[in-house]
Scaffold this motif. Structure first.
Motif, PDB file in Angstrom:
ATOM      1  N   GLU A  49      -8.133  14.444 -51.316  1.00 27.79           N
ATOM      2  CA  GLU A  49      -8.347  15.370 -52.429  1.00 27.79           C
ATOM      3  C   GLU A  49      -7.668  16.705 -52.180  1.00 27.79           C
ATOM      4  OE1 GLU A  49     -12.518  15.741 -53.170  1.00 27.79           O
ATOM      5  OE2 GLU A  49     -12.787  13.587 -53.389  1.00 27.79           O
ATOM      6  N   ASP A  50      -7.794  17.223 -50.961  1.00 30.66           N
ATOM      7  CA  ASP A  50      -7.145  18.501 -50.635  1.00 30.66           C
ATOM      8  C   ASP A  50      -5.636  18.401 -50.738  1.00 30.66           C
ATOM      9  OD1 ASP A  50      -9.534  19.775 -50.237  1.00 30.66           O
ATOM     10  OD2 ASP A  50      -9.509  19.559 -48.053  1.00 30.66           O
ATOM     11  N   VAL A  51      -5.080  17.334 -50.199  1.00 26.41           N
ATOM     12  CA  VAL A  51      -3.627  17.162 -50.268  1.00 26.41           C
ATOM     13  C   VAL A  51      -3.187  17.007 -51.720  1.00 26.41           C
ATOM     14  CG1 VAL A  51      -1.721  15.619 -49.652  1.00 26.41           C
ATOM     15  CG2 VAL A  51      -3.411  16.241 -47.937  1.00 26.41           C
ATOM     16  N   ARG A  52      -3.915  16.232 -52.492  1.00 28.30           N
ATOM     17  CA  ARG A  52      -3.578  16.020 -53.904  1.00 28.30           C
ATOM     18  C   ARG A  52      -3.663  17.328 -54.695  1.00 28.30           C
ATOM     19  NH1 ARG A  52      -7.000  12.018 -54.960  1.00 28.30           N
ATOM     20  NH2 ARG A  52      -5.585  10.456 -54.169  1.00 28.30           N
ATOM     21  N   PHE A  64       8.844  15.645 -47.027  1.00 29.91           N
ATOM     22  CA  PHE A  64       7.488  15.885 -46.551  1.00 29.91           C
ATOM     23  C   PHE A  64       6.487  15.706 -47.686  1.00 29.91           C
ATOM     24  CE2 PHE A  64       3.965  18.596 -44.984  1.00 29.91           C
ATOM     25  CZ  PHE A  64       3.722  17.914 -43.813  1.00 29.91           C
ATOM     26  N   ARG A  65       6.850  16.115 -48.887  1.00 29.07           N
ATOM     27  CA  ARG A  65       5.981  15.902 -50.049  1.00 29.07           C
ATOM     28  C   ARG A  65       5.807  14.408 -50.312  1.00 29.07           C
ATOM     29  NH1 ARG A  65       5.951  20.263 -54.199  1.00 29.07           N
ATOM     30  NH2 ARG A  65       5.888  18.502 -55.619  1.00 29.07           N
ATOM     31  N   TRP A  66       6.893  13.645 -50.179  1.00 29.04           N
ATOM     32  CA  TRP A  66       6.812  12.193 -50.350  1.00 29.04           C
ATOM     33  C   TRP A  66       5.882  11.600 -49.298  1.00 29.04           C
ATOM     34  CZ3 TRP A  66       7.728   8.075 -47.204  1.00 29.04           C
ATOM     35  CH2 TRP A  66       7.732   6.824 -47.805  1.00 29.04           C
ATOM     36  N   PHE A  67       6.013  12.070 -48.050  1.00 30.34           N
ATOM     37  CA  PHE A  67       5.157  11.586 -46.959  1.00 30.34           C
ATOM     38  C   PHE A  67       3.688  11.880 -47.253  1.00 30.34           C
ATOM     39  CE2 PHE A  67       2.979  12.464 -42.908  1.00 30.34           C
ATOM     40  CZ  PHE A  67       3.080  11.216 -42.314  1.00 30.34           C
ATOM     41  N   LEU A  68       3.405  13.087 -47.732  1.00 34.87           N
ATOM     42  CA  LEU A  68       2.026  13.436 -48.056  1.00 34.87           C
ATOM     43  C   LEU A  68       1.484  12.582 -49.201  1.00 34.87           C
ATOM     44  CD1 LEU A  68       2.172  17.326 -47.861  1.00 34.87           C
ATOM     45  CD2 LEU A  68       1.044  15.796 -46.266  1.00 34.87           C
ATOM     46  N   GLU A  69       2.316  12.386 -50.223  1.00 35.85           N
ATOM     47  CA  GLU A  69       1.843  11.674 -51.411  1.00 35.85           C
ATOM     48  C   GLU A  69       1.669  10.179 -51.190  1.00 35.85           C
ATOM     49  OE1 GLU A  69       3.070  11.226 -56.112  1.00 35.85           O
ATOM     50  OE2 GLU A  69       4.208  12.546 -54.794  1.00 35.85           O
ATOM     51  N   TYR A  70       2.616   9.564 -50.511  1.00 32.10           N
ATOM     52  CA  TYR A  70       2.588   8.104 -50.416  1.00 32.10           C
ATOM     53  C   TYR A  70       2.054   7.563 -49.086  1.00 32.10           C
ATOM     54  CZ  TYR A  70       5.226   8.161 -54.707  1.00 32.10           C
ATOM     55  OH  TYR A  70       5.615   8.378 -55.990  1.00 32.10           O
ATOM     56  N   VAL A  71       1.963   8.391 -48.084  1.00 30.31           N
ATOM     57  CA  VAL A  71       1.453   7.905 -46.809  1.00 30.31           C
ATOM     58  C   VAL A  71       0.091   8.521 -46.492  1.00 30.31           C
ATOM     59  CG1 VAL A  71       1.909   7.719 -44.340  1.00 30.31           C
ATOM     60  CG2 VAL A  71       3.785   7.475 -45.952  1.00 30.31           C
ATOM     61  N   VAL A  72       0.004   9.853 -46.525  1.00 27.44           N
ATOM     62  CA  VAL A  72      -1.249  10.512 -46.139  1.00 27.44           C
ATOM     63  C   VAL A  72      -2.360  10.226 -47.144  1.00 27.44           C
ATOM     64  CG1 VAL A  72      -2.329  12.744 -45.715  1.00 27.44           C
ATOM     65  CG2 VAL A  72      -0.065  12.289 -44.820  1.00 27.44           C
ATOM     66  N   ILE A  73      -2.054  10.322 -48.429  1.00 23.93           N
ATOM     67  CA  ILE A  73      -3.094  10.088 -49.436  1.00 23.93           C
ATOM     68  C   ILE A  73      -3.530   8.621 -49.433  1.00 23.93           C
ATOM     69  CG2 ILE A  73      -3.563  10.071 -51.925  1.00 23.93           C
ATOM     70  CD1 ILE A  73      -1.916  12.620 -52.145  1.00 23.93           C
ATOM     71  N   HIS A  75      -3.480   6.499 -46.897  1.00 21.10           N
ATOM     72  CA  HIS A  75      -4.155   6.146 -45.644  1.00 21.10           C
ATOM     73  C   HIS A  75      -4.960   7.347 -45.127  1.00 21.10           C
ATOM     74  CE1 HIS A  75      -1.677   2.573 -45.645  1.00 21.10           C
ATOM     75  NE2 HIS A  75      -0.615   3.351 -45.812  1.00 21.10           N
ATOM     76  N   TRP A  76      -5.759   7.923 -45.973  1.00 26.27           N
ATOM     77  CA  TRP A  76      -6.469   9.151 -45.644  1.00 26.27           C
ATOM     78  C   TRP A  76      -7.456   8.953 -44.502  1.00 26.27           C
ATOM     79  CZ3 TRP A  76     -11.684   9.179 -45.910  1.00 26.27           C
ATOM     80  CH2 TRP A  76     -12.295   8.192 -46.695  1.00 26.27           C
ATOM     81  N   GLN A  77      -8.053   7.773 -44.373  1.00 21.60           N
ATOM     82  CA  GLN A  77      -9.027   7.553 -43.303  1.00 21.60           C
ATOM     83  C   GLN A  77      -8.373   7.641 -41.931  1.00 21.60           C
ATOM     84  OE1 GLN A  77     -10.520   3.783 -44.654  1.00 21.60           O
ATOM     85  NE2 GLN A  77     -12.483   4.708 -45.230  1.00 21.60           N
ATOM     86  N   PHE A  78      -7.202   7.040 -41.786  1.00 23.17           N
ATOM     87  CA  PHE A  78      -6.475   7.100 -40.520  1.00 23.17           C
ATOM     88  C   PHE A  78      -6.130   8.544 -40.171  1.00 23.17           C
ATOM     89  CE2 PHE A  78      -2.334   7.258 -38.390  1.00 23.17           C
ATOM     90  CZ  PHE A  78      -2.654   6.616 -37.207  1.00 23.17           C
ATOM     91  N   PHE A  79      -5.635   9.295 -41.154  1.00 23.25           N
ATOM     92  CA  PHE A  79      -5.247  10.674 -40.886  1.00 23.25           C
ATOM     93  C   PHE A  79      -6.455  11.582 -40.678  1.00 23.25           C
ATOM     94  CE2 PHE A  79      -1.319   9.027 -42.603  1.00 23.25           C
ATOM     95  CZ  PHE A  79      -0.392   9.620 -41.762  1.00 23.25           C
ATOM     96  N   ILE A 115       0.925  24.177 -42.894  1.00 17.20           N
ATOM     97  CA  ILE A 115       1.721  25.137 -43.661  1.00 17.20           C
ATOM     98  C   ILE A 115       2.553  24.406 -44.704  1.00 17.20           C
ATOM     99  CG2 ILE A 115       3.679  26.722 -43.514  1.00 17.20           C
ATOM    100  CD1 ILE A 115       2.500  27.713 -40.864  1.00 17.20           C
ATOM    101  N   GLY A 116       3.149  23.283 -44.324  1.00 17.93           N
ATOM    102  CA  GLY A 116       3.922  22.507 -45.283  1.00 17.93           C
ATOM    103  C   GLY A 116       3.070  21.898 -46.375  1.00 17.93           C
ATOM    104  N   ALA A 117       1.845  21.528 -46.047  1.00 14.99           N
ATOM    105  CA  ALA A 117       0.982  20.866 -47.024  1.00 14.99           C
ATOM    106  C   ALA A 117       0.376  21.844 -48.026  1.00 14.99           C
ATOM    107  CB  ALA A 117      -0.130  20.113 -46.308  1.00 14.99           C
TER     108      ALA A 117
END
Length: 162
Positions: A49-52, A64-73, A75-79, A115-117
């Motif tokens: 939710e925070d990243v979104r 980095f935005r692509w990484f946040l959107e398609y990987v971090v969001i 697989h949020w539990q792993f991160f 900072i990037g996020a």
């Protein structure tokens, strides 16, 4: 090892204020890691939710935005578990003064990712940049050599990590 701990006062005693800062910062990170572990941070998608929420105003590079959107969001539990474990490692490392340079490197990576996020227009940018600078300083100085176990290994095995 106890002798090396006592010797650390004699040879690097001028680093006692830096060691106090290191221990305080370690307590800060350990407190946040324990709060995340005991709370529902690992069970609910707060990280996603925070990243979104911060992604539209982020000034990060496109990759980095692509990484946040398609990987971090996705697989949020792993991160979330990874972030909590990194915070706990940094906290314990800073408190006992062991492996301070690798922990500082992880702290720099963690702060740079944050900072990037969050983007450059957020109010938390100053605090995150301050944390980034603190990690850089603690790693550069080798703050675990005073009031910590790094002095014991620094005396015997000189290298980049001590």
């Amino acid at each position: 090892m106890l002798v090396a701990f006592v010797e650390s006062f004699k040879y690097v005693g001028h680093l006692i204020p830096v060691a106090c800062l290191r221990i305080f910062l370690g307590g800060y990170f350990l407190k946040h890691a324990l709060a995340a572990f005991q709370g529902d941070y690992l069970l609910k998608a707060y990280l996603a939710e925070d990243v979104r929420n911060h992604l539209p105003q982020s000034t990060a590079p496109e990759w980095f935005r692509w990484f946040l959107e398609y990987v971090v969001i996705q697989h949020w539990q792993f991160f979330a578990v990874g972030l909590t474990a990194i915070q706990a490692f940094i906290g314990v490392s800073y408190i006992i003064g062991y492996l301070v340079r690798p922990a500082a490197l992880l702290g720099v990576i963690l702060s740079a990712g944050l900072i990037g996020a969050i983007g450059a227009s957020q109010n938390n940018l100053q605090a995150t940049t301050f944390m980034l600078v603190l990690h850089l300083i603690l790693g550069w100085i080798g703050a675990g050599r005073c009031l910590g176990f790094d002095y014991f290994f620094y005396k015997r095995h000189r290298g980049i990590w001590w």
